[in-house]
Design a protein around this motif. Structure first.
Motif, PDB file in Angstrom:
ATOM      1  N   ALA A  58       0.622  -1.313   0.168  1.00 28.49           N
ATOM      2  CA  ALA A  58       0.123  -0.057   0.078  1.00 28.49           C
ATOM      3  C   ALA A  58       1.079   1.468   0.005  1.00 28.49           C
ATOM      4  CB  ALA A  58      -0.800   0.191   0.708  1.00 28.49           C
ATOM      5  N   ASP A 101       5.320   3.669  14.066  1.00 28.36           N
ATOM      6  CA  ASP A 101       4.494   3.515  13.061  1.00 28.36           C
ATOM      7  C   ASP A 101       3.233   2.818  13.790  1.00 28.36           C
ATOM      8  OD1 ASP A 101       5.414   0.183  13.432  1.00 28.36           O
ATOM      9  OD2 ASP A 101       6.621   1.011  11.440  1.00 28.36           O
ATOM     10  N   ILE A 102       2.141   1.931  12.612  1.00 27.61           N
ATOM     11  CA  ILE A 102       0.629   1.645  12.622  1.00 27.61           C
ATOM     12  C   ILE A 102       1.532   0.385  14.085  1.00 27.61           C
ATOM     13  CG2 ILE A 102      -1.495   0.674  12.497  1.00 27.61           C
ATOM     14  CD1 ILE A 102      -1.323   3.362  11.964  1.00 27.61           C
ATOM     15  N   LEU A 103       2.149  -0.541  13.275  1.00 27.41           N
ATOM     16  CA  LEU A 103       2.392  -1.624  13.805  1.00 27.41           C
ATOM     17  C   LEU A 103       2.975  -1.856  14.988  1.00 27.41           C
ATOM     18  CD1 LEU A 103       3.344  -3.763  10.691  1.00 27.41           C
ATOM     19  CD2 LEU A 103       1.140  -4.065  11.783  1.00 27.41           C
ATOM     20  N   TYR A 149      -5.913  -6.652   7.265  1.00 25.74           N
ATOM     21  CA  TYR A 149      -3.912  -6.285   6.319  1.00 25.74           C
ATOM     22  C   TYR A 149      -3.434  -7.188   7.332  1.00 25.74           C
ATOM     23  CZ  TYR A 149      -0.191  -3.161   7.443  1.00 25.74           C
ATOM     24  OH  TYR A 149       1.466  -2.650   7.195  1.00 25.74           O
ATOM     25  N   PHE A 195      -2.464  -7.980  10.971  1.00 27.27           N
ATOM     26  CA  PHE A 195      -2.814  -8.259  11.898  1.00 27.27           C
ATOM     27  C   PHE A 195      -3.236  -9.500  12.366  1.00 27.27           C
ATOM     28  CE2 PHE A 195      -5.978  -4.039  10.655  1.00 27.27           C
ATOM     29  CZ  PHE A 195      -4.629  -3.459  11.458  1.00 27.27           C
ATOM     30  N   CYS A 208     -10.977  -1.920  11.461  1.00 23.97           N
ATOM     31  CA  CYS A 208      -9.927  -1.248  10.458  1.00 23.97           C
ATOM     32  C   CYS A 208     -10.631  -0.104  10.124  1.00 23.97           C
ATOM     33  CB  CYS A 208      -8.956  -2.218   9.626  1.00 23.97           C
ATOM     34  SG  CYS A 208      -7.872  -1.180   8.607  1.00 23.97           S
ATOM     35  N   ASN A 225      -8.862  -1.900   5.436  1.00 25.10           N
ATOM     36  CA  ASN A 225      -7.493  -2.813   3.796  1.00 25.10           C
ATOM     37  C   ASN A 225      -8.104  -4.200   3.936  1.00 25.10           C
ATOM     38  OD1 ASN A 225      -5.972  -3.120   3.034  1.00 25.10           O
ATOM     39  ND2 ASN A 225      -4.200  -2.181   4.042  1.00 25.10           N
ATOM     40  N   ASP A 259      -7.370   0.716  14.320  1.00 27.95           N
ATOM     41  CA  ASP A 259      -6.708   1.650  13.016  1.00 27.95           C
ATOM     42  C   ASP A 259      -7.464   1.996  12.192  1.00 27.95           C
ATOM     43  OD1 ASP A 259      -5.510   1.979  10.525  1.00 27.95           O
ATOM     44  OD2 ASP A 259      -4.659  -0.016  10.820  1.00 27.95           O
ATOM     45  N   ILE A 261      -6.154   4.386   9.643  1.00 30.61           N
ATOM     46  CA  ILE A 261      -4.693   4.947   8.929  1.00 30.61           C
ATOM     47  C   ILE A 261      -5.367   6.013   7.555  1.00 30.61           C
ATOM     48  CG2 ILE A 261      -4.304   3.381   8.180  1.00 30.61           C
ATOM     49  CD1 ILE A 261      -0.755   3.433   8.237  1.00 30.61           C
ATOM     50  N   HIS A 262      -6.902   5.012   7.375  1.00 29.82           N
ATOM     51  CA  HIS A 262      -7.216   5.346   5.776  1.00 29.82           C
ATOM     52  C   HIS A 262      -8.032   6.208   5.950  1.00 29.82           C
ATOM     53  CE1 HIS A 262      -4.954   1.856   2.646  1.00 29.82           C
ATOM     54  NE2 HIS A 262      -5.358   1.100   4.717  1.00 29.82           N
ATOM     55  N   SER A 290       1.126   8.609   6.827  1.00 29.29           N
ATOM     56  CA  SER A 290       1.726   8.141   5.942  1.00 29.29           C
ATOM     57  C   SER A 290       1.193   7.002   5.200  1.00 29.29           C
ATOM     58  CB  SER A 290       2.324   7.165   7.000  1.00 29.29           C
ATOM     59  OG  SER A 290       1.725   6.126   7.508  1.00 29.29           O
ATOM     60  N   LYS A 291      -0.057   7.026   4.984  1.00 26.52           N
ATOM     61  CA  LYS A 291      -0.821   6.638   3.878  1.00 26.52           C
ATOM     62  C   LYS A 291      -1.045   7.898   2.766  1.00 26.52           C
ATOM     63  CE  LYS A 291      -0.088   1.984   4.024  1.00 26.52           C
ATOM     64  NZ  LYS A 291       0.739   2.218   3.652  1.00 26.52           N
ATOM     65  N   ALA A 327       5.608   6.446   4.315  1.00 25.23           N
ATOM     66  CA  ALA A 327       5.797   5.244   5.639  1.00 25.23           C
ATOM     67  C   ALA A 327       7.299   5.313   6.337  1.00 25.23           C
ATOM     68  CB  ALA A 327       5.313   4.125   4.674  1.00 25.23           C
TER      69      ALA A 327
HETATM   70  C1  PLP Z   1      -4.814  -0.902   7.526  1.00 26.47           C
HETATM   71  C2  PLP Z   1      -3.156  -0.920   7.607  1.00 26.47           C
HETATM   72  N1  PLP Z   1      -2.976  -0.235   8.867  1.00 26.47           N
HETATM   73  C3  PLP Z   1      -1.646  -0.117   9.463  1.00 26.47           C
HETATM   74  C4  PLP Z   1      -0.677  -0.017   7.938  1.00 26.47           C
HETATM   75  C5  PLP Z   1       1.052   0.310   7.928  1.00 26.47           C
HETATM   76  O1  PLP Z   1       1.456   1.661   8.884  1.00 26.47           O
HETATM   77  P1  PLP Z   1       2.397   1.130   9.641  1.00 26.47           P
HETATM   78  O2  PLP Z   1       3.668   1.836   7.964  1.00 26.47           O
HETATM   79  O3  PLP Z   1       2.442   2.916   9.936  1.00 26.47           O
HETATM   80  O4  PLP Z   1       2.540   0.308   9.711  1.00 26.47           O
HETATM   81  C6  PLP Z   1      -1.135  -0.029   6.850  1.00 26.47           C
HETATM   82  C7  PLP Z   1      -0.107  -0.135   5.028  1.00 26.47           C
HETATM   83  O5  PLP Z   1       0.160  -0.569   4.614  1.00 26.47           O
HETATM   84  C8  PLP Z   1      -2.783  -0.815   6.825  1.00 26.47           C
HETATM   85  O6  PLP Z   1      -3.360  -0.195   5.357  1.00 26.47           O
END
Ligand code: PLP
Length: 420
Positions: free
Chosen positions: A59, A119-121, A145, A148, A198, A202, A230, A232-233, A264-265, A270
């Protein structure tokens, strides 16, 4: 082939003239001119991992950087501002993220509960370690995603997959994805600690409605389940679908949610490593300040600078980029309707990702099939959960000419093999 939905430059000029506002720096003509060689030369994972293939898996977007982000990063490197992240930049990130939330989604969130994280992870890892705990379980609606499903297992946390329901009732004009609320309840009742939410989702592109969010919250409340949320989108929603921040709904959702978000998206940064957690549960904030210091410390200063520039000055660029994606979604929808009508598909309401189900065609591993035969690199649906067999996840945030070629390549091999 009908290309009406992808407009040409002269039409775009006409529309811009009517738009009558300044240039945001998003230049669709430049984007459209990019060749595969140009994209490979940028050196992204998307265009180097599978040489010679159209990158439609990870992504990332192929739309360059917002000029304000580019300028901020250039200025920071000129000043030599690449040390550990200092407090003033943490505050700038929190303030600018809060402002983005307020202006974009009407959420008046207190910047004091927004903390930086690479980052999200990493945010998910803190949540799993500190809130879910080893030996417990977490519910993941699938397809999901990919991390997860894999990351909780690294923490000895069981994943309970609850497949989303594909509803197709033409008589009631319903064609979409729904949560399996009974399945969620069964999983919650089995003693699981948390749900992975999410939104926008995604890889299926679902944008959750207020009612769905409230229903999830009510179920979670009944079984004392926490929610990793989450978002992020969030900025990527289409047509009349609107992003509703879960934690903003009421006091209960604020307490249930552990929200993670990022620029980041939306701005394709990212690799600069600066996401945000929004900790609306005061206990989470205490925990974070006590036990997540190292996660904050790993956040990149250059990422904080890029993120702040994006949130503070990138809105117009984002909106123009999103308008370009509007055309992309319309094109994908049209291709699915007219050339790939036997492939399972629900038009995405958000994200820049499409979920294509090739199982009606009897292709066992479509990602491998298109990689080998069409030189298109997609994500194997099985990485998104057991229900993903026969499916692929497709990233359509690429230049329009490339998107056309992507569909041409896929359709041509299917036709050559007598599958369409
Ligand atoms: C739903 C979702 N969450 C988290 C991430 C990853 O985010 P990060 O790079 O901040 O860990 C992505 C990346 O594609 C994503 O689509």
């Amino acid at each position: 082939m009908n290309d009406d939905v992808l407009i040409d430059d002269s039409e775009r000029d006409k529309r811009n003239a009517h738009g009558n506002r300044g240039f945001s720096g998003f230049d669709a003509e430049v984007i459209d001119r990019q060749s595969m060689a140009d994209l490979e030369a940028v050196g992204s994972d998307k265009w180097t991992r599978f040489p010679g293939c159209i990158g439609a898996f990870i992504a990332e977007m192929d739309f360059g950087l917002a000029p304000c982000v580019q300028q901020a990063v250039t200025d920071a490197t000129a000043r030599g501002c690449l040390g550990y992240i200092p407090d003033p930049w943490k505050h700038r990130v929190a303030e600018s993220c809060a402002r983005w939330q307020r202006e974009r989604y009407g959420w008046d969130v207190d910047p004091a509960c927004i903390r930086p994280v690479p980052d999200i992870l990493e945010a998910l890892e803190v949540f799993l370690r500190e809130i879910v705990g080893a030996g417990n379980s977490i519910v993941v609606p699938t397809p999901a995603y990919m991390p997860f499903l894999s990351v909780p297992r690294l923490y000895n946390i069981d994943v309970i997959e609850v497949p989303m329901l594909r509803v197709n009732e033409p008589r009631h004009c319903i064609n979409g994805w729904m949560f399996d609320f009974d399945g969620l309840e069964r999983a919650f009742a089995s003693g699981c600690r948390a749900l992975m939410l999410c939104n926008p989702h995604n890889p299926i592109g679902k944008v959750l409605t207020r009612d769905e969010l409230l229903r999830i919250s009510a179920l979670a409340e009944r079984y004392d389940v926490r929610i990793f949320n989450d978002e992020i989108h969030a900025p990527f929603t289409y047509d009349d679908h609107e992003h509703v921040p879960f934690a903003a709904l009421n006091e209960t959702t604020a307490r249930q949610a552990f929200t993670a978000t990022s620029a980041s998206k939306s701005f394709n940064i990212a690799g600069t490593k600066c996401a945000q957690v929004i900790l609306t549960n005061p206990d989470d904030l205490d925990m974070w300040m006590d036990r997540a210091e190292w996660s904050e410390h790993q956040t990149a200063t250059i990422g904080a600078i890029a993120t702040t520039a994006a949130y503070e000055h990138g809105g117009a660029w984002f909106d123009d980029m999103r308008a370009y994606l509007d055309e992309s979604v319309a094109y994908v929808n049209e291709q699915m309707r007219t050339r790939l009508q036997r492939v399972g598909y629900v038009p995405p309401q958000g994200t820049y990702i499409a979920w294509l189900d090739f199982s009606p065609l009897g292709i066992e591993n479509p990602a491998d099939y298109f990689y080998k035969n069409a030189h298109v690199a997609l994500t194997d649906g099985r990485e998104c959960g057991e229900c993903g067999a026969g499916c692929v996840r497709m990233n359509f945030a690429m230049p329009h000419p490339m998107l056309r070629e992507c569909f041409d390549r896929m359709v041509e091999v299917l036709e050559a093999d007598g599958l369409m």
